[in-house]
Design an enzyme around this catalytic site. Structure first.
Site, PDB file in Angstrom:
ATOM      1  N   LYS A  22       0.842  -1.210   0.000  1.00 37.88           N
ATOM      2  CA  LYS A  22       0.000   0.000   0.000  1.00 37.88           C
ATOM      3  C   LYS A  22       0.873   1.254   0.000  1.00 37.88           C
ATOM      4  O   LYS A  22       0.635   2.188  -0.767  1.00 37.88           O
ATOM      5  CB  LYS A  22      -0.903  -0.005   1.238  1.00 37.88           C
ATOM      6  CG  LYS A  22      -1.600   1.322   1.472  1.00 37.88           C
ATOM      7  CD  LYS A  22      -2.498   1.293   2.693  1.00 37.88           C
ATOM      8  CE  LYS A  22      -1.818   1.695   3.979  1.00 37.88           C
ATOM      9  NZ  LYS A  22      -1.589   3.141   4.130  1.00 37.88           N
ATOM     10  N   ASN A  23       1.876   1.271   0.879  1.00 37.67           N
ATOM     11  CA  ASN A  23       2.662   2.496   1.046  1.00 37.67           C
ATOM     12  C   ASN A  23       3.607   2.782  -0.118  1.00 37.67           C
ATOM     13  O   ASN A  23       4.218   3.844  -0.158  1.00 37.67           O
ATOM     14  CB  ASN A  23       3.452   2.457   2.362  1.00 37.67           C
ATOM     15  CG  ASN A  23       2.548   2.666   3.559  1.00 37.67           C
ATOM     16  OD1 ASN A  23       1.346   2.896   3.405  1.00 37.67           O
ATOM     17  ND2 ASN A  23       3.115   2.582   4.749  1.00 37.67           N
ATOM     18  N   CYS A 126      -5.440  13.036  13.269  1.00 31.74           N
ATOM     19  CA  CYS A 126      -5.126  11.644  12.985  1.00 31.74           C
ATOM     20  C   CYS A 126      -5.111  10.891  14.301  1.00 31.74           C
ATOM     21  O   CYS A 126      -4.680  11.422  15.322  1.00 31.74           O
ATOM     22  CB  CYS A 126      -3.762  11.586  12.318  1.00 31.74           C
ATOM     23  SG  CYS A 126      -3.158   9.934  12.074  1.00 31.74           S
ATOM     24  N   ARG A 131       0.927  14.559  13.527  1.00 28.06           N
ATOM     25  CA  ARG A 131       1.309  14.395  12.115  1.00 28.06           C
ATOM     26  C   ARG A 131       1.228  15.681  11.273  1.00 28.06           C
ATOM     27  O   ARG A 131       0.413  15.791  10.354  1.00 28.06           O
ATOM     28  CB  ARG A 131       0.480  13.287  11.464  1.00 28.06           C
ATOM     29  CG  ARG A 131       0.729  11.947  12.106  1.00 28.06           C
ATOM     30  CD  ARG A 131      -0.005  10.836  11.427  1.00 28.06           C
ATOM     31  NE  ARG A 131       0.727  10.238  10.325  1.00 28.06           N
ATOM     32  CZ  ARG A 131       0.307   9.171   9.667  1.00 28.06           C
ATOM     33  NH1 ARG A 131      -0.824   8.602   9.979  1.00 28.06           N
ATOM     34  NH2 ARG A 131       1.008   8.663   8.685  1.00 28.06           N
ATOM     35  N   VAL A 172      13.637  12.263  10.107  1.00 24.43           N
ATOM     36  CA  VAL A 172      13.321  11.423   8.943  1.00 24.43           C
ATOM     37  C   VAL A 172      11.813  11.382   8.727  1.00 24.43           C
ATOM     38  O   VAL A 172      11.053  11.072   9.647  1.00 24.43           O
ATOM     39  CB  VAL A 172      13.843   9.980   9.154  1.00 24.43           C
ATOM     40  CG1 VAL A 172      13.404   9.083   8.007  1.00 24.43           C
ATOM     41  CG2 VAL A 172      15.354   9.981   9.298  1.00 24.43           C
ATOM     42  N   SER A 173      11.384  11.705   7.521  1.00 27.51           N
ATOM     43  CA  SER A 173       9.955  11.635   7.195  1.00 27.51           C
ATOM     44  C   SER A 173       9.792  10.939   5.842  1.00 27.51           C
ATOM     45  O   SER A 173      10.360  11.378   4.835  1.00 27.51           O
ATOM     46  CB  SER A 173       9.348  13.032   7.136  1.00 27.51           C
ATOM     47  OG  SER A 173       8.134  12.996   6.403  1.00 27.51           O
ATOM     48  N   ASP A 316       4.899   0.614  11.977  1.00 25.81           N
ATOM     49  CA  ASP A 316       3.687  -0.023  11.451  1.00 25.81           C
ATOM     50  C   ASP A 316       3.563  -1.488  11.883  1.00 25.81           C
ATOM     51  O   ASP A 316       2.555  -2.133  11.584  1.00 25.81           O
ATOM     52  CB  ASP A 316       3.654   0.075   9.918  1.00 25.81           C
ATOM     53  CG  ASP A 316       3.296   1.482   9.453  1.00 25.81           C
ATOM     54  OD1 ASP A 316       2.908   2.308  10.291  1.00 25.81           O
ATOM     55  OD2 ASP A 316       3.422   1.748   8.236  1.00 25.81           O
ATOM     56  N   ILE A 338       8.307   6.980  16.868  1.00 27.43           N
ATOM     57  CA  ILE A 338       7.922   7.742  15.659  1.00 27.43           C
ATOM     58  C   ILE A 338       6.656   8.568  15.891  1.00 27.43           C
ATOM     59  O   ILE A 338       6.603   9.748  15.564  1.00 27.43           O
ATOM     60  CB  ILE A 338       7.695   6.801  14.449  1.00 27.43           C
ATOM     61  CG1 ILE A 338       8.862   5.833  14.280  1.00 27.43           C
ATOM     62  CG2 ILE A 338       7.430   7.598  13.175  1.00 27.43           C
ATOM     63  CD1 ILE A 338      10.115   6.390  13.712  1.00 27.43           C
ATOM     64  N   ARG A 408      -8.605  -0.638   4.766  1.00 20.71           N
ATOM     65  CA  ARG A 408      -7.739   0.389   4.180  1.00 20.71           C
ATOM     66  C   ARG A 408      -6.403  -0.221   3.766  1.00 20.71           C
ATOM     67  O   ARG A 408      -5.792   0.259   2.814  1.00 20.71           O
ATOM     68  CB  ARG A 408      -7.479   1.507   5.198  1.00 20.71           C
ATOM     69  CG  ARG A 408      -8.685   2.372   5.490  1.00 20.71           C
ATOM     70  CD  ARG A 408      -8.260   3.544   6.340  1.00 20.71           C
ATOM     71  NE  ARG A 408      -6.962   4.031   5.873  1.00 20.71           N
ATOM     72  CZ  ARG A 408      -6.010   4.526   6.660  1.00 20.71           C
ATOM     73  NH1 ARG A 408      -6.199   4.639   7.942  1.00 20.71           N
ATOM     74  NH2 ARG A 408      -4.865   4.947   6.155  1.00 20.71           N
TER      75      ARG A 408
END
Ligand code: UD1
Length: 429
Positions: A22-23, A126, A131, A172-173, A316, A338, A408
């Site tokens: 998905k990502n 969120c 975020r 880091v993003s 995740d 995170i 999702r």
């Protein structure tokens, strides 16, 4: 609203096909906005987030066709999507769509780079933390864009095009690296992204952009160099396998015991997770088909883990690991670095009998032999699948409510698990 009913206690045995990530699929679909030519994406997972992004891109005038199935095609193979963004009719991404999926904010980079303007709603709140999008906006400003916030919208303008620059992220993003990469691909001159995210999904996007004619070096490291080009062309690209889905099912097998092959999974995408699972007592072997996960009889060992950007242990998979550790023989510690509010599953796991105590950003899990089924509520995507994993090992019936969170990000979850012997079914309503 659909529910998922699980009767726990069965071990998992068989094969689970791993879907496209998905990502990776989401930024790849968004990258179609960078070119007037057709982008063909293979192995796109069938997920609610993908369908929503189709609608969002459609709103900009992008034409998407999903190739039909031919006789002999694997019924479970991912979709092939032809994405045609020849004509952009609207550079606005409205609140009612962006607020439903944060990643849709990422259209801002390519729209601005190609069209010289973008008006994209701020994503809003969120469940897992604040975020913000400040790193995205700073990166676009560095590339020469004028940015205003007007009535809840980011209004970005660069009428004469973007100009290559040095972008040094303070943290880091993943999303901001995607934004910088896509915008810099069409900027004039060289850009350097420092402290870039190293996630495999960044590498997948860069690989696709390179096929489209972009000049990018260093994706997968902390420094990415991009030499902007005036235009990009069409390409064909296959989405990489989902490492989070892979890790989730690996934890499910470690939890219930059994022997499952995760077909199509790539071990090189989740080395830190494999290390943690081995330390917890799962047997993991890599073969031609994918990754084989086994646990037969032996108990689970507790682990101490902190989430970190790739190649560290992924946030995740934090909720799923916590579910697993509720069955370990002893005390484990799981630290979330995170997102500040990503422990919503703790109270729900407690309903199944888990003993978890929160100390700031660390969860201390006292493992025990028994979990007992109960009604529980899904709160976000990864938290909800942790409840499914716990339910598979709990005694009796677990009913997971609000499963739209699961839809999702997990394709055909109940079918994949029930084929391996789990007693799991969806109850529509
Ligand atoms: C992506 C993933 C998500 C994953 C996360 C971290 C997708 C679609 N989503 O989300 O599944 O959990 O990476 O691996 O790929 N931050 C800021 N300002 C910004 C941007 C981020 O402060 O402008 C902060 C965030 O609040 C967070 C951290 O940076 O604390 C990392 O977030 P980021 O990597 O950007 O997450 P996403 O890209 O949204």
């Amino acid at each position: 609203m659909d529910k998922i009913r699980i009767v726990g206690g069965q071990s998992l045995n068989g094969t689970i096909p791993i879907s496209g990530a998905k990502n990776a699929a989401l930024p790849l679909m968004i990258a179609s906005l960078l070119t007037e030519e057709k982008l063909v994406l293979e192995n796109v997972p069938r997920l609610a987030d993908v369908a929503l992004l189709q609608r969002i891109l459609g709103n900009h005038g992008v034409d998407i066709t999903v190739a039909g199935k031919r006789n002999g095609d694997d019924p479970h193979a991912g979709q092939t999507m032809e994405i045609d963004a020849r004509v952009i009719v609207d550079t606005t991404a409205p609140y009612d769509l962006v607020s439903r999926m944060r990643a849709s904010f990422w259209v801002v980079g390519p729209l601005l780079a190609r069209m010289g303007e973008a008006r994209v709603s701020l994503p809003g709140g969120c469940a897992i933390g604040t975020r913000p999008v400040d790193f995205h906006l700073d990166a676009l400003r560095a590339l020469g864009a004028d940015i205003d916030i007007d009535a809840g919208y980011v209004v970005a303008r660069a009428p004469n095009g973007l100009i290559g620059a040095r972008i040094d992220f303070p943290k880091v993003s993943v999303g901001a690296t995607h934004t910088a990469l896509m915008a810099a691909a069409l900027a004039k001159g060289e850009s350097v992204i420092e402290n870039a995210a190293r996630e495999p999904e960044i590498v997948d996007l860069a690989d696709c952009l390179i096929k489209m004619g972009a000049r990018i070096e260093g994706a997968g490291t902390s420094t990415i160099r991009i030499e902007g080009v005036p235009r990009l062309r069409g390409a064909r690209h296959s989405v990489l396998p989902d490492r989070i889905e892979t890790g989730t099912y690996a934890m499910a097998v470690a939890m219930t015991g059994g022997d499952v092959t995760l077909a199509g999974a790539r071990a090189d995408l989740l080395e830190s997770t494999i290390e943690v699972l081995r330390a917890a007592g799962a047997q993991i072997d890599v073969n031609n088909e994918g990754i084989r996960v086994r646990r037969n009889g032996a108990g689970l060992f507790p682990v101490d883990v902190s989430t970190a950007p790739h190649p560290g242990f992924p946030t995740d998979l934090q909720a799923q690991l916590m579910a697993l550790m509720t069955r370990a023989q002893g005390r484990s510690r799981i630290t979330e670095t995170i997102f500040e509010n990503r422990f919503m599953h703790v109270q729900e796991l407690a309903r199944l009998g888990a003993k978890i105590h929160l100390d700031g950003d660390t969860a201390i899990v006292e493992g025990s032999d028994r979990l007992k089924g109960a009604p529980v509520m899904a709160t976000d995507l990864r938290a909800s699948v942790s409840l499914v994993i716990a339910g598979l090992a709990a005694e009796g019936e677990t009913m997971v409510q609000r499963v739209y969170h699961l839809d999702r990000g997990f394709e055909r979850l109940e079918e994949k698990l029930s084929r391996c012997g789990a007693q799991i079914e969806r109850i529509s309503g």
